[in-house]
Design an enzyme around this catalytic site. Structure first.
Site, PDB file in Angstrom:
ATOM      1  N   GLU A   1      38.978 -21.193 -64.442  1.00 11.19           N
ATOM      2  CA  GLU A   1      38.976 -21.109 -62.980  1.00 11.19           C
ATOM      3  C   GLU A   1      40.400 -20.937 -62.440  1.00 11.19           C
ATOM      4  OE1 GLU A   1      36.864 -20.946 -60.520  1.00 11.19           O
ATOM      5  OE2 GLU A   1      38.190 -21.462 -58.851  1.00 11.19           O
TER       6      GLU A   1
ATOM      7  N   HIS B   1      39.719 -24.701 -66.410  1.00  9.18           N
ATOM      8  CA  HIS B   1      40.924 -23.969 -66.753  1.00  9.18           C
ATOM      9  C   HIS B   1      40.777 -22.459 -66.568  1.00  9.18           C
ATOM     10  CE1 HIS B   1      45.073 -24.182 -67.415  1.00  9.18           C
ATOM     11  NE2 HIS B   1      44.946 -23.019 -67.996  1.00  9.18           N
TER      12      HIS B   1
ATOM     13  N   SER C   1      51.565  -6.344 -59.177  1.00 10.99           N
ATOM     14  CA  SER C   1      51.834  -5.163 -59.999  1.00 10.99           C
ATOM     15  C   SER C   1      51.611  -3.867 -59.230  1.00 10.99           C
ATOM     16  CB  SER C   1      50.934  -5.162 -61.246  1.00 10.99           C
ATOM     17  OG  SER C   1      51.138  -6.339 -61.969  1.00 10.99           O
TER      18      SER C   1
ATOM     19  N   SER D   1      27.307 -17.131 -55.302  1.00 15.39           N
ATOM     20  CA  SER D   1      28.036 -16.077 -54.595  1.00 15.39           C
ATOM     21  C   SER D   1      29.102 -15.453 -55.504  1.00 15.39           C
ATOM     22  CB  SER D   1      28.675 -16.671 -53.343  1.00 15.39           C
ATOM     23  OG  SER D   1      29.665 -15.819 -52.854  1.00 15.39           O
ATOM     24  N   SER D   2      29.861 -16.305 -56.186  1.00 20.64           N
ATOM     25  CA  SER D   2      30.919 -15.784 -57.057  1.00 20.64           C
ATOM     26  C   SER D   2      30.345 -14.955 -58.187  1.00 20.64           C
ATOM     27  CB  SER D   2      31.719 -16.929 -57.681  1.00 20.64           C
ATOM     28  OG  SER D   2      32.389 -17.626 -56.700  1.00 20.64           O
TER      29      SER D   2
ATOM     30  N   THR E   1      52.365 -14.773 -70.247  1.00 19.92           N
ATOM     31  CA  THR E   1      52.778 -14.916 -68.851  1.00 19.92           C
ATOM     32  C   THR E   1      54.226 -14.463 -68.698  1.00 19.92           C
ATOM     33  OG1 THR E   1      51.330 -16.828 -68.804  1.00 19.92           O
ATOM     34  CG2 THR E   1      52.717 -16.482 -66.886  1.00 19.92           C
TER      35      THR E   1
ATOM     36  N   ARG F   1      49.338 -39.113 -57.777  1.00 24.69           N
ATOM     37  CA  ARG F   1      48.727 -38.263 -56.770  1.00 24.69           C
ATOM     38  C   ARG F   1      47.528 -38.973 -56.146  1.00 24.69           C
ATOM     39  NH1 ARG F   1      45.441 -33.782 -60.388  1.00 24.69           N
ATOM     40  NH2 ARG F   1      44.824 -32.988 -58.365  1.00 24.69           N
TER      41      ARG F   1
ATOM     42  N   TYR G   1      42.799 -19.429 -63.837  1.00 22.97           N
ATOM     43  CA  TYR G   1      43.222 -18.050 -64.038  1.00 22.97           C
ATOM     44  C   TYR G   1      42.437 -17.093 -63.155  1.00 22.97           C
ATOM     45  CZ  TYR G   1      46.058 -19.980 -67.619  1.00 22.97           C
ATOM     46  OH  TYR G   1      46.993 -20.735 -68.257  1.00 22.97           O
TER      47      TYR G   1
ATOM     48  N   ASP H   1      31.364   3.403 -52.870  1.00 20.92           N
ATOM     49  CA  ASP H   1      31.066   2.032 -52.422  1.00 20.92           C
ATOM     50  C   ASP H   1      31.037   1.141 -53.653  1.00 20.92           C
ATOM     51  OD1 ASP H   1      30.059  -0.335 -51.159  1.00 20.92           O
ATOM     52  OD2 ASP H   1      29.151   0.921 -49.616  1.00 20.92           O
TER      53      ASP H   1
ATOM     54  N   LYS I   1      54.605 -10.757 -68.521  1.00 22.33           N
ATOM     55  CA  LYS I   1      54.339 -10.206 -67.180  1.00 22.33           C
ATOM     56  C   LYS I   1      55.563 -10.302 -66.295  1.00 22.33           C
ATOM     57  CE  LYS I   1      49.468 -10.467 -66.673  1.00 22.33           C
ATOM     58  NZ  LYS I   1      49.479  -9.142 -66.087  1.00 22.33           N
TER      59      LYS I   1
ATOM     60  N   HIS J   1      44.184 -29.908 -72.120  1.00 27.63           N
ATOM     61  CA  HIS J   1      45.529 -30.301 -71.673  1.00 27.63           C
ATOM     62  C   HIS J   1      45.474 -30.982 -70.300  1.00 27.63           C
ATOM     63  CE1 HIS J   1      46.171 -26.027 -69.842  1.00 27.63           C
ATOM     64  NE2 HIS J   1      45.784 -26.836 -68.916  1.00 27.63           N
ATOM     65  N   HIS J   2      44.330 -30.921 -69.644  1.00 28.50           N
ATOM     66  CA  HIS J   2      44.166 -31.688 -68.404  1.00 28.50           C
ATOM     67  C   HIS J   2      43.784 -33.131 -68.718  1.00 28.50           C
ATOM     68  CE1 HIS J   2      44.158 -28.112 -65.755  1.00 28.50           C
ATOM     69  NE2 HIS J   2      43.647 -27.519 -66.804  1.00 28.50           N
TER      70      HIS J   2
ATOM     71  N   HIS K   1      40.152 -30.692 -48.879  1.00 26.45           N
ATOM     72  CA  HIS K   1      41.269 -29.745 -48.918  1.00 26.45           C
ATOM     73  C   HIS K   1      41.209 -28.922 -50.203  1.00 26.45           C
ATOM     74  CE1 HIS K   1      45.298 -28.058 -48.947  1.00 26.45           C
ATOM     75  NE2 HIS K   1      45.548 -28.673 -50.100  1.00 26.45           N
TER      76      HIS K   1
ATOM     77  N   TRP L   1      38.686 -33.022 -55.862  1.00 24.29           N
ATOM     78  CA  TRP L   1      37.992 -31.751 -56.131  1.00 24.29           C
ATOM     79  C   TRP L   1      37.568 -31.662 -57.586  1.00 24.29           C
ATOM     80  CZ3 TRP L   1      38.607 -27.187 -58.998  1.00 24.29           C
ATOM     81  CH2 TRP L   1      39.752 -27.101 -59.772  1.00 24.29           C
TER      82      TRP L   1
END
Lengths: 524, 194, 389
Positions: A254, A252, A267, A168-169, A327, A449, A256, A104, A330, A301-302, A75, A140
């Site tokens: 990732e 991290h 926006s 790919s990314s 943040t 979790r 963002y 293009d 924004k 922080h993770h 998932h 994950w």
């Protein structure tokens, strides 16, 4: 390497399957990305339904714990790498050339390649479900040594799948950068670029910076598993902690990568329906850039509970809390844009407003999680699950849905049905909150979790959450219906269907012709 | 801007992009990873110290006693018998002390083990001087063989005053399959490469 | 959805409709806990929460004001402002100050958590797939002399005791479903206890919400944590790091008792250890071995090999009718005592269990589920197997 082809401007797309297989057209490839992402969204959603069904009640009812772990892992991987990221790449493909007045993407053939390797990556990943020993079951975040020494044999396929997704990314990101740097129409200066283009440019830089880190991490895993090295195994002098540091150094930014383009979408939509220029354009750009820069110094922080020394905890707590400032800027800017506007509430606007509210709630729980002493209580509980689902589902996913409603008339030349769209919004809005809000409670009350079964005191809110999930999941079928209905039977759309919308994309007819801006537009 | 110019510029972006990717890949292997070990070594985090130090001629602090606890544990797949001969020792900073750990291979196979040390609190790591330790090398034992493994250490009198108890834990891992070759040396090499 | 689930969903709904005050008993927040640290963490948590609530009310209040007042259908006309340096500086500076204040407050709590002052008792906590092992380290000078060899150290595994039947819904779930163990970690109240944590296989994380202690147990690395419990009681938590299929089934139970009770318990535990050692030399009957074996099998083996011996192939092979259980006793002893050479999931239990337990387990495995070999393996056989090599 790749070149621009201008010589087929006089004919339309090729017919049949070859149009899609060999397409180098940014619109076709964007469409492919978006459909792919939608199908992955449903597949990942299906896995989520299995998870929520098992957690409907305490006790084991539907699946065994080992399969449950495969479901949580798949998932997460499919939603992150298969649904959210390709959706944003699809939006970038469709919209960036239209927004900056380019004919293009800069590298059309690489564009084709970067899409067409994705289905292979995910076919490989999903096929692990049918392998002996089962699919990856280590979450994950695939912490070693659970994902190395103790992994099922299918881990090798997982590693290759991640490599392909990463390639790919990276190709997608290089393409976006080249397009934005080199293909802007004359007069499209940096500070005239729509915010979606800005956020994507910054995202693309993040992607090329951190996807190789992920590739490096999984390569180290591969070497540990097959070639006897011990990058992550304490037995050979390595360290399982090294894995976590490297993973989150990728992980991290990732996070963002999955939210910055969403900021860009919102926006674009809020000013359109508030009929008022975006407030604080410059500070939006700076806020996005500073969030991106800060994302490189907050990764631990993770890992507050892994045994970080006092000074380290302080540093990562402080830097993480600091992210709340840009943040916040924004969010304030969006609110200020709405203030004294002349608002209407079509479906894209509803999703964008829900984004602002619910993403901010996710931001608040993020601020709470940043406080290291309190994080010892929150870490790896459902509170964290609630937090990141609030920023990813009503955050990233809602922004993608909003973008779809907003630009769908441009893509297919037809309007969606507003009543259906609003119904879809309210069902999703209720569903998302019923699903994820109670997870704050069960997390604070002490439910970890990634567990397939739980103590009885968590039963009530888990049931509520599961009911919400089934509700939310099934209401997304309506989304699919609306899209197909629009393409097949929607009313013809004007070139600019939204009164307050601004930008070059609305200067071309709807649907956007196969080739646009062959002659660069004039940007005032 | 002509099409040729744009093409050239796009080519440059691709080159810079690929360059960044390659740089970041190398960065992970040759900067981030060594940096992790460098920081661990510098601060003592993880409390793992694999390298021998010279015995230092340190003044013995008669007024201070530090309790050192010795713990031995097996990784789950390691069948050997493994224990400290002494579970605790009170040490004056500066003193040179020797203790032994006992290991026995009860299996029918010749095996190789690696002991991984971890000292807690980690802030003491750089004040805990190991001049001789069985963890510096892997330990082979033939089937049924046993060994007394020595550890010679002293505590630097500069040890922060708040540290009164030290726990030194050794985890024994089975490295028979990768022994002697790649696994240990690969990483050790990198450790020295800092 | 099964019929049973539907029925109980209805039952739950019905309960709420009939007794709405039940909502009051829901636990929706972090427990305040029973240590100074946990209380402080709780108040910090509440502080940040209320700050967020206030900010949310202001921001969303303004937004909804605009949504209600400044809509086109009410004739609102868009004003033309889109920048204000003053306002923008203000709303950068104010959040920065709030964040700084929160960080400052958190600093002091964190500092207290990192105060590793000397403690009277050290407990080593080791995570295993999927159980915890607690070992009390002899820590006072009086015990140091006798510590030579420490014949009877207090060290035990703490296993989940919730029966399969409750997990598989064939029996009603107990009050402490999934949060109950055979042997809790017993700690004295009022004195500082130091924990050192590590793991024997994958990463685990030891968490007791009431103590506000959560620390990862990592193979090869030792972590440190501490607590000072103020109130006697039983406090329950769980493993919080995904550690494989049994991750949801390795609870932590701490029983806090007075110092006197603790000392008594400790003496009792040492006696027990002495007796346990004597079990390794006593003469066992087949019946005793089978009975002890079944219990020990269900505690240590059934999570993977299943209570019915059928396992979960391919990762966890069946024992029923298997080559190991029906073949030579030596091979069976070897794999249980020394673990598998190819499958890391099969641990070396010689380092975890007593000779008596291993003998009982092997005897049980060779005679249960129709494996009727009639073999009886004694603790002496297990010890001999170890030293004969």
């Amino acid at each position: 390497m790749t070149t621009l082809d201008h010589d087929h401007s006089d004919h339309g797309p090729a017919k049949g399957l070859s149009r899609w297989l060999f397409s180098t057209n940014h619109k076709d490839i964007g469409t492919l990305y978006l459909w792919f992402s939608l199908s992955m969204f449903f597949l990942g959603g299906l896995f989520a339904m299995v998870i929520r069904a098992e957690l409907f009640q305490p006790g084991l009812q539907l699946v065994q714990p080992e399969f449950f772990n495969q479901m949580t892992t798949m998932h997460g991987l499919i939603m992150v790498f298969g649904a959210v990221m390709p959706a944003f790449v699809g939006l970038a493909n469709w919209m960036i050339p239209l927004m900056i007045g380019a004919p293009d993407m800069a590298l059309p053939r690489m564009n084709n390649l970067s899409f067409w390797i994705l289905p292979f990556a995910f076919a490989m990943l999903v096929s692990t479900l049918f392998m002996e020993g089962g699919a990856p079951d280590f979450g994950w975040t695939f912490y070693a040594p659970l994902s190395t020494t103790y992994a099922p044999p299918s881990v090798t396929f997982f590693i290759f799948a991640v490599h392909i997704m990463g390639a790919s990314s990276i190709m997608g990101a290089i393409n976006v950068i080249a397009t934005i740097l080199n293909m802007r129409a004359p007069g499209m200066t940096w500070m005239k670029m729509p915010l979606f283009v800005w956020t994507w440019l910054i995202t693309a830089f993040l992607l090329i910076a951190v996807m190789p880190v992920l590739a490096g991490v999984v390569t180290m895993m591969l070497m540990d598993i097959h070639f006897g090295t011990s990058f992550f195994s304490a037995a050979g002098g390595g360290s399982p902690l090294l894995f976590q540091h490297l993973f989150w150094f990728f992980g991290h930014p990732e996070v963002y990568i999955m939210i910055l383009p969403a900021f860009g979408v919102v926006s674009a939509i809020i000013p359109a329906f508030a009929r008022k220029k975006l407030f604080g354009y410059h500070s939006m750009v700076w806020a996005t850039a500073s969030i991106a820069v800060l994302s490189f110094i907050v990764w631990a922080h993770h890992m507050f509970t892994v045994g970080i020394p006092f000074a380290g905890e302080l540093f990562f707590m402080a830097s993480t809390m600091l992210i709340a400032v840009p943040t916040g800027v924004k969010v304030f800017n969006w609110v200020a844009t709405m203030f004294h506007g002349s608002m209407t509430f079509e479906t894209p606007m509803l999703f964008a407003i829900a984004f602002v509210v619910l993403f901010t709630i996710g931001g608040f729980s993020g601020l709470m999680l940043a406080v290291a002493p309190a994080d010892f209580q929150y870490h790896d509980t459902y509170f964290v699950v609630a937090h990141f689902h609030y920023v990813l589902v009503p955050g990233a996913v809602f922004s993608i849905i909003a973008a779809t409603y907003y630009w769908l008339p441009k893509w297919c030349g037809r309007m969606y049905n507003e009543t259906l769209g609003k119904t879809h919004f309210w069902l999703s809005f209720i569903g998302v909150n019923v699903t994820f809000f109670p997870q704050h409670f069960i997390g604070l009350a002490g439910m970890p979790r990634r567990i397939p079964d739980y103590a009885v005191q968590f039963a009530d809110f888990n049931m509520v959450s599961s009911i919400g999930a089934f509700f939310f999941g099934s209401s997304q079928l309506l989304f699919l219906f609306i899209i197909i209905h629009t393409i097949v039977a929607g009313k013809k759309a004007e070139a600019k269907p939204w009164e307050g919308a601004e930008g070059l994309e609305w200067t071309v007819p709807s649907p956007a012709p196969h080739h646009t801006f062959e002659t660069p537009p004039d940007v005032k | 801007m002509s099409a040729e110019q744009t093409r050239q510029k796009n080519r440059n972006v691709v080159l810079y992009g690929i360059g960044t990717v390659v740089f970041m890949l190398l960065f992970v292997f040759f900067v981030l990873r060594p940096m992790y070990y460098l920081i661990c070594e510098w601060t003592g985090i993880t409390g793992s110290q694999f390298e021998a130090s010279e015995t230092k001629n340190l003044a013995i602090d008669e007024n201070r006693a530090v309790k050192v606890q010795f713990l031995a544990m097996n990784n789950a797949t390691m069948p050997w018998q493994f224990q400290p001969e002494q579970s605790q020792l009170t040490v004056k900073p500066g003193e040179v002390k020797q203790v032994y750990f006992y290991a026995k291979n009860n299996t029918t196979n010749d095996m190789v083990a690696q002991a991984v040390p971890s000292l807690s609190p980690f802030e003491a790591t750089n004040y805990f001087i190991k001049t001789e330790c069985f963890c510096f090398n892997s330990q082979p034992l033939a089937a049924g063989e046993s060994v007394r493994m020595g550890l010679v250490f002293q505590i630097d009198p500069d040890l922060p005053a708040w540290v009164k108890t030290l726990s030194l834990t050794y985890t024994l891992f089975d490295i028979t399959d990768s022994a002697g070759a790649t696994a240990a040396s690969f990483n050790r090499l990198a450790l020295h490469n800092l | 959805m099964s019929a049973r689930m539907q029925k109980s969903a209805l039952a739950v709904l019905a309960t709420y409709l009939c007794a709405p005050n039940l909502f009051a008993e829901f636990r929706v927040n972090m427990p305040e806990g029973v240590t100074r640290i946990s209380e402080e963490v709780y108040s910090l948590h509440m502080l940040v929460f209320w700050v967020c609530v206030v900010i949310a009310i202001i921001v969303f209040g303004l937004m909804f004001y605009a949504i209600i007042k400044h809509r086109k259908s009410k004739g609102a006309v868009a004003k033309n402002f889109h920048e204000s340096l003053k306002v923008e500086i203000l709303w950068t500076a104010i959040p920065a100050l709030i964040v700084f204040a929160l960080g400052y407050r958190a600093f002091f709590t964190l500092e207290k958590m990192y105060d590793y002052d000397d403690s009277a008792l050290t407990v080593e906590i080791v995570g295993y797939q999927w159980k915890w092992r607690y070992s009390y380290l002899m820590d006072d000078a009086a015990k140091e002399d006798s510590a030579q060899g420490t014949q009877f150290p207090v060290s035990f595994f703490s296993n989940l005791i919730t029966p399969e039947s409750q997990i598989n819904n064939t029996e009603a779930k107990g009050e402490h479903y999934l949060l109950e163990v055979d042997e809790p970690l017993v700690l004295p109240v009022g004195s500082k206890v130091r924990f050192i944590l590590t793991s024997a296989d994958v990463i685990h994380s030891w968490w007791v919400p009431q103590l506000s202690v959560k620390k990862d147990a990592i193979p090869g690395i030792v972590n440190e944590a501490w607590t000072l419990i103020e109130k006697p009681g039983t406090y329950r938590g769980q493993c919080t790091e995904l550690c494989g299929k049994g991750h949801g089934f390795m609870p932590v139970v701490v029983q806090a008792v007075s110092q006197t009770e603790f000392d008594q318990w400790m003496l009792g535990k040492q006696d027990e250890a002495r007796q346990k050692a004597s079990l390794n030399v006593k003469t066992w009957t087949m019946g005793e071995l089978m009975e002890t074996g079944e219990r020990a099998y269900n505690t240590y083996c059934a999570a993977c090999h299943q209570a019915n011996g059928e396992g979960l192939p391919p990762a966890f092979p069946a024992l029923k009718n298997s080559a190991i259980a029906l073949g030579p006793v030596e091979a069976h002893l070897d794999i249980v005592i020394n673990g598998s050479r190819v499958n890391p999931a099969m641990a070396a239990f010689g380092a975890q269990l007593s000779a008596a337990e291993i003998a009982a387990i092997i005897t049980y495995e060779r005679n249960a589920w129709g494996n009727n070999t009639g073999d009886m393996v004694t603790p002496q056989d297990v010890s001999n197997f170890g030293s004969s090599q």
